[in-house]
Design a protein around this motif. Structure first.
Motif, PDB file in Angstrom:
ATOM      1  N   VAL A 171      13.518  48.075 -22.565  1.00 44.38           N
ATOM      2  CA  VAL A 171      14.769  47.556 -22.021  1.00 44.38           C
ATOM      3  C   VAL A 171      14.723  47.544 -20.496  1.00 44.38           C
TER       4      VAL A 171
ATOM      5  N   GLN B 266      21.055  48.247 -27.606  1.00 44.44           N
ATOM      6  CA  GLN B 266      20.231  48.639 -26.459  1.00 44.44           C
ATOM      7  C   GLN B 266      20.953  49.632 -25.565  1.00 44.44           C
TER       8      GLN B 266
ATOM      9  N   HIS C  60      13.948  41.383 -29.051  1.00 49.13           N
ATOM     10  CA  HIS C  60      14.827  42.240 -28.257  1.00 49.13           C
ATOM     11  C   HIS C  60      16.206  41.609 -28.082  1.00 49.13           C
ATOM     12  N   ASN C  61      16.303  40.313 -28.313  1.00 50.70           N
ATOM     13  CA  ASN C  61      17.614  39.673 -28.243  1.00 50.70           C
ATOM     14  C   ASN C  61      18.538  40.129 -29.363  1.00 50.70           C
TER      15      ASN C  61
ATOM     16  N   ALA D 140      20.702  42.984 -28.090  1.00 50.37           N
ATOM     17  CA  ALA D 140      21.134  42.860 -26.695  1.00 50.37           C
ATOM     18  C   ALA D 140      22.660  42.952 -26.607  1.00 50.37           C
TER      19      ALA D 140
END
Length: 421
Positions: free
Chosen positions: A15, A199, A217-218, A221
């Motif tokens: 992150v 995150q 990773h989206n 988010a």
């Protein structure tokens, strides 16, 4: 045409603690006459538009300070230690694993060198309080090149809240990225239900079958995806398998509800999805122990461009979740509402306690009920590997005013309030 490097360091998968989406901001700078320091945190890559001049010169997408000068006609050049600086409040506190100092499009006006410092200041400090804080050097003064994304690995296990970028003697930096592991204060989560996968609380998309069109990773988010490109999308499968993303949760928790969001995915949403969970607190490895996974949500039909909400009754702790999509496609977000278990909270608290600076750890113990001497002694015993080590360290404490007895009970109560041990 730009020749900016694209860093491939492993820490870039972590992150960005300095993301504005997480709440990061520029809180102070000594000089940004040419271009605002806030540009350092812009999410998208820096752009350059030639021959776009404002009243201060060429408009640059980054932070740029004015040219430094010496003190007199006899000494027209800046001193060796003269520099400009910007302080960034991290969006979430955490352990920093790597830095990107990107001089994209700065070719004749980049700094000769740069350094980065970090500090840990609880609460909401003012610029004056930040100036007086204890700063630790993460990156020593290092030469820079123009139009280059410089990747620097960091080896420091401390939890930080702020960073300071120093440039020598002046010039421009397009972007600053601070990659690391989110480490929340466990006291802020006590009694709350929250998104265990998010995150901002420490959830990490640690593995995925495919990331062809966009990053896994989206999925966890902050906020909602505003376009399809802000979600996770796979290429089209031409076999009989399926795609998946594995997320390590903020801590061991009880998962109460899930939201599987296909917003913006109209012609490319998965047909079905399921969720499986894993409890690593019992000692297994989710990457190797295939038999240890259990059902969290059975395979369920999905609709395009829809936020699907499901109440769950898992009945056991979860530390990792894998979402399987069938056969392929894209998701905007995955949310997992829940609360930490006692064991999950204790594990998070111990990680936090080991990572905060000594003064902050001792202050937290004193606030929980230990004397100043006891707090200092227990802090000095860090790192504490597990609850057994905490218990042993507490047993070693001795009161300054006579036999143990009630002191032992008070100490156990104070340590339990802070660490859950």
């Amino acid at each position: 045409m730009s020749t900016v490097n694209t860093p491939s360091a492993p820490f870039t998968e972590l992150v960005d603690l300095a993301s504005r989406l997480l709440g990061a901001g520029v809180v102070a700078t000594n000089e940004d006459t040419f271009a605002d320091a806030e540009n350092l945190l812009v999410a998208k890559p820096a752009e350059f538009r030639p021959h776009t001049f404002g009243h201060k010169g060429q408009i640059m997408d980054g932070w740029e300070s004015k040219r430094r000068r010496g003190v007199s006609a006899d000494q027209p050049h800046p001193a060796d230690d003269d520099h400009d600086w910007t302080i960034v409040r991290l969006g979430v506190a955490g352990v920093i694993r790597g830095l990107i100092v990107d001089t994209a499009h700065f070719t004749g006006n980049y700094p000769e060198s740069a350094s980065v410092e970090a500090a840990a200041i609880p609460g909401h400090p003012s610029p004056d309080e930040l100036a007086a804080a204890e700063w630790v050097e993460l990156l020593p003064r290092t030469p820079l090149r123009g139009d280059t994304a410089h990747a620097f690995e960091v080896r420091d296990e401390t939890r930080y809240t702020h960073v300071r970028l120093n440039i020598f003697p002046d010039g421009g930096v397009a972007r600053l990225r601070v990659h690391g592991e989110v480490l929340p204060d466990p006291r802020e989560l006590d009694g709350l239900t929250f998104d265990l996968a998010a995150q901002e609380y420490g959830g990490v998309a640690e593995a995925a079958s495919d990331r062809y069109f966009s990053s896994p990773h989206n999925l966890n988010a902050p906020g909602r995806a505003s376009v399809m490109g802000e979600g996770w999308e796979t290429r089209r499968r031409r076999d009989k398998a399926n795609d998946w993303v594995q997320i390590a949760l903020a801590g061991g928790g009880e998962v109460l509800a899930a939201e599987v969001d296909t917003t913006h995915f109209v012609a490319n949403a998965p047909g079905w999805a399921d969720l499986v969970g894993y409890d690593a607190s019992r000692g297994g490895n989710p990457a190797e122990d295939r038999a240890g996974w259990f059902e969290v949500l059975p395979r369920t039909r999905l609709q395009p461009d829809t936020r699907h909400r499901f109440r769950l009754d898992v009945g056991r702790p979860v530390t990792h979740v894998r979402i399987n999509v069938y056969p392929d496609g894209g998701l905007a977000r995955l949310r997992l509402t829940g609360r930490l278990t006692e064991a999950g909270r204790a594990a998070l608290a111990l990680r936090w306690f080991n990572a905060v600076p000594a003064a902050e750890a001792a202050a937290a113990l004193a606030e929980a009920g230990l004397s100043a001497d006891e707090a200092a002694a227990l802090t000095a015993a860090r790192p504490l590997a597990d609850p057994a080590a905490v218990t042993a360290a507490v047993a070693e404490l001795r009161p300054a005013d006579g036999p143990d007895g009630e002191h032992s009970s008070r100490r156990r109560s104070a340590v339990w309030r802070l660490l859950g041990v």
